[in-house]
Design a protein around this motif. Structure first.
Motif, mmCIF file in Angstrom:
data_model
loop_
_atom_site.group_PDB
_atom_site.id
_atom_site.type_symbol
_atom_site.label_atom_id
_atom_site.label_comp_id
_atom_site.label_asym_id
_atom_site.label_seq_id
_atom_site.Cartn_x
_atom_site.Cartn_y
_atom_site.Cartn_z
ATOM 1 N N ASP A 1 23.093 98.808 1.096
ATOM 2 C CA ASP A 1 23.663 99.730 2.074
ATOM 3 C C ASP A 1 22.835 101.012 2.067
ATOM 4 N N TYR A 2 21.610 100.935 2.608
ATOM 5 C CA TYR A 2 20.714 102.080 2.608
ATOM 6 C C TYR A 2 21.113 103.093 3.683
ATOM 7 N N PRO A 3 20.860 104.391 3.451
ATOM 8 C CA PRO A 3 20.974 105.371 4.537
ATOM 9 C C PRO A 3 19.953 105.039 5.626
ATOM 10 N N PRO A 4 20.198 105.464 6.863
ATOM 11 C CA PRO A 4 19.298 105.113 7.972
ATOM 12 C C PRO A 4 17.834 105.442 7.719
ATOM 13 N N MET A 5 17.538 106.600 7.125
ATOM 14 C CA MET A 5 16.132 106.940 6.937
ATOM 15 C C MET A 5 15.456 106.038 5.904
ATOM 16 N N ILE A 6 16.201 105.601 4.897
ATOM 17 C CA ILE A 6 15.643 104.666 3.920
ATOM 18 C C ILE A 6 15.452 103.296 4.568
ATOM 19 N N GLU A 7 16.391 102.896 5.417
ATOM 20 C CA GLU A 7 16.221 101.645 6.157
ATOM 21 C C GLU A 7 14.929 101.676 6.966
ATOM 22 N N GLY A 8 14.647 102.811 7.615
ATOM 23 C CA GLY A 8 13.433 102.914 8.407
ATOM 24 C C GLY A 8 12.178 102.792 7.561
ATOM 25 N N LEU A 9 12.163 103.421 6.394
ATOM 26 C CA LEU A 9 11.011 103.324 5.501
ATOM 27 C C LEU A 9 10.817 101.898 4.993
ATOM 28 N N VAL A 10 11.920 101.238 4.655
ATOM 29 C CA VAL A 10 11.822 99.847 4.201
ATOM 30 C C VAL A 10 11.335 98.944 5.328
ATOM 31 N N ALA A 11 11.830 99.183 6.556
ATOM 32 C CA ALA A 11 11.396 98.392 7.704
ATOM 33 C C ALA A 11 9.902 98.542 7.935
ATOM 34 N N GLU A 12 9.403 99.783 7.879
ATOM 35 C CA GLU A 12 7.971 100.012 8.075
ATOM 36 C C GLU A 12 7.156 99.334 6.982
ATOM 37 N N MET A 13 7.631 99.423 5.746
ATOM 38 C CA MET A 13 6.906 98.826 4.628
ATOM 39 C C MET A 13 6.894 97.300 4.732
ATOM 40 N N ALA A 14 8.016 96.713 5.136
ATOM 41 C CA ALA A 14 8.076 95.260 5.286
ATOM 42 C C ALA A 14 7.119 94.785 6.372
ATOM 43 N N LEU A 15 7.034 95.536 7.466
ATOM 44 C CA LEU A 15 6.126 95.167 8.549
ATOM 45 C C LEU A 15 4.676 95.277 8.096
ATOM 46 N N LEU A 16 4.333 96.339 7.385
ATOM 47 C CA LEU A 16 2.990 96.457 6.825
ATOM 48 C C LEU A 16 2.676 95.291 5.894
ATOM 49 N N THR A 17 3.656 94.908 5.094
ATOM 50 C CA THR A 17 3.458 93.822 4.133
ATOM 51 C C THR A 17 3.175 92.506 4.839
ATOM 52 N N ALA A 18 3.894 92.230 5.925
ATOM 53 C CA ALA A 18 3.663 91.009 6.694
ATOM 54 C C ALA A 18 2.261 90.991 7.282
ATOM 55 N N LEU A 19 1.831 92.122 7.835
ATOM 56 C CA LEU A 19 0.508 92.198 8.455
ATOM 57 C C LEU A 19 -0.607 92.088 7.420
#
Length: 330
Positions: free
Chosen positions: A42-60
């Motif tokens: 249950d991350y705060p919205p800003m942490i969710e955004g950082l995790v989302a960006e990191m996951a996308l970088l990881t996939a690429l």
């Protein structure tokens, strides 16, 4: 575009090459994978955004590596967003999906919800770790936190540590299709100049932040023109084109780079996946004595462990753990 075609491009990474520019790239779309990554906590919205960006970088980034096992990305900082960690597990067989997991650690008491999310990382480092499995030595490359985003950190890493000009154009956030609940989507494009045998960088520092190398420090004049042209074309992309879901990555590449002669390869499917197991937890606790295990034992007489990535909960009898464990299988 039909719903079936739309779904086919979700949770995939499409490799491509721009033959006229000597540039390779990837287009990624994350949908269900990202939703599963974020629902573990249950991350705060800003942490969710950082995790989302990191996951996308990881996939690429993960899809560019010839992996036999695992690629890990880590950002550690002095601010409230202390750690963002992701793992990419290469497919075990041809045609099988790669797996991604992600986790963040943060100080909820000092997190400034009104600030720019990246500012909450503070000073620290961006690291890429490659582990090809048993019998190999892991590789680790580290660069300081630089730029105004996690993608800028990754660009700096490739310029500084690998001397490969690299560009990321990413978008991510809550999305909603008609008649469906709101959920997370992410999409992005990665451009990377093909490796050269003799990089131009002199080792005397670069034009980036704090003297770090940037693309302009690595490329010669002709290569620089090609790189600049491809980046200008990428700048014209719209967010809706990146995340879809109604625009196929192949159509996006033609729209952006048709004069650069794009060539596409087989798409790589991605799914959420964790490598934790009861045996691995036991192994991690095998370095402790029975006395140490005793300090970990709960009032109920058990030792418990939770996976930070997937939330799996493990319960053990203390006498079965540590290097003094008793064999209770008999």
């Amino acid at each position: 575009m039909s719903l079936g075609t739309q779904i086919a491009w979700d949770d995939t990474v499409l490799p491509f090459q721009l033959d006229a520019s000597d540039i390779r790239g990837r287009v990624a779309r994350l949908d269900g994978v990202l939703e599963q990554v974020l629902k573990q906590h249950d991350y705060p919205p800003m942490i969710e955004g950082l995790v989302a960006e990191m996951a996308l970088l990881t996939a690429l980034i993960g899809q560019t590596m010839k992996l036999r096992w695992k690629l890990s990305l880590q950002v550690r900082g002095s601010g409230p967003a202390r750690l963002i960690a992701t793992d990419y597990y290469g497919p075990t067989d041809d045609g099988q999906p790669a797996r991604i997991r992600a986790y963040a650690s943060y100080d909820a008491d000092t997190l400034d919800q009104s600030a720019d999310p990246f500012s909450q990382i503070g000073n620290g480092y961006f690291a890429i770790l490659i582990d090809q499995g048993e019998g190999t030595a892991p590789y680790q490359g580290i660069t300081p936190i630089a730029g105004g985003s996690l993608s800028a950190c990754a660009e700096t890493y490739f310029a500084q540590s690998e001397q490969l000009p690299t560009r990321f154009q990413l978008t991510y956030g809550q999305s909603q299709l008609p008649g469906q609940p709101t959920h997370w989507r992410a999409g992005g494009v990665m451009l990377q100049h093909m490796p050269k045998a003799s990089p131009f960088a002199s080792g005397e520092g670069g034009s980036g932040e704090d003297g770090l190398l940037a693309a302009v420090d690595i490329l010669d004049e002709d290569e620089g023109e090609n790189w600049t042209r491809a980046n200008v074309l990428l700048d014209t992309v719209d967010e809706i084109e990146l995340i879809g879901p109604s625009i196929a990555p192949t159509d996006l590449l033609v729209r952006l780079f048709h004069e650069e002669q794009p060539r596409v390869y087989d798409a790589q499917p991605i799914k959420f996946g964790c490598s934790c197991s009861e045996d691995k937890v036991r192994q991690s606790l095998s370095i402790y004595s029975a006395k140490d295990i005793g300090t970990m034992t709960t009032e109920e007489g058990t030792v418990t462990a939770d996976c930070q990535f997937c939330g799996a909960h493990y319960v053990f009898a203390p006498e079965t753990l540590g290097f003094e464990a008793k064999d209770v299988s008999a």
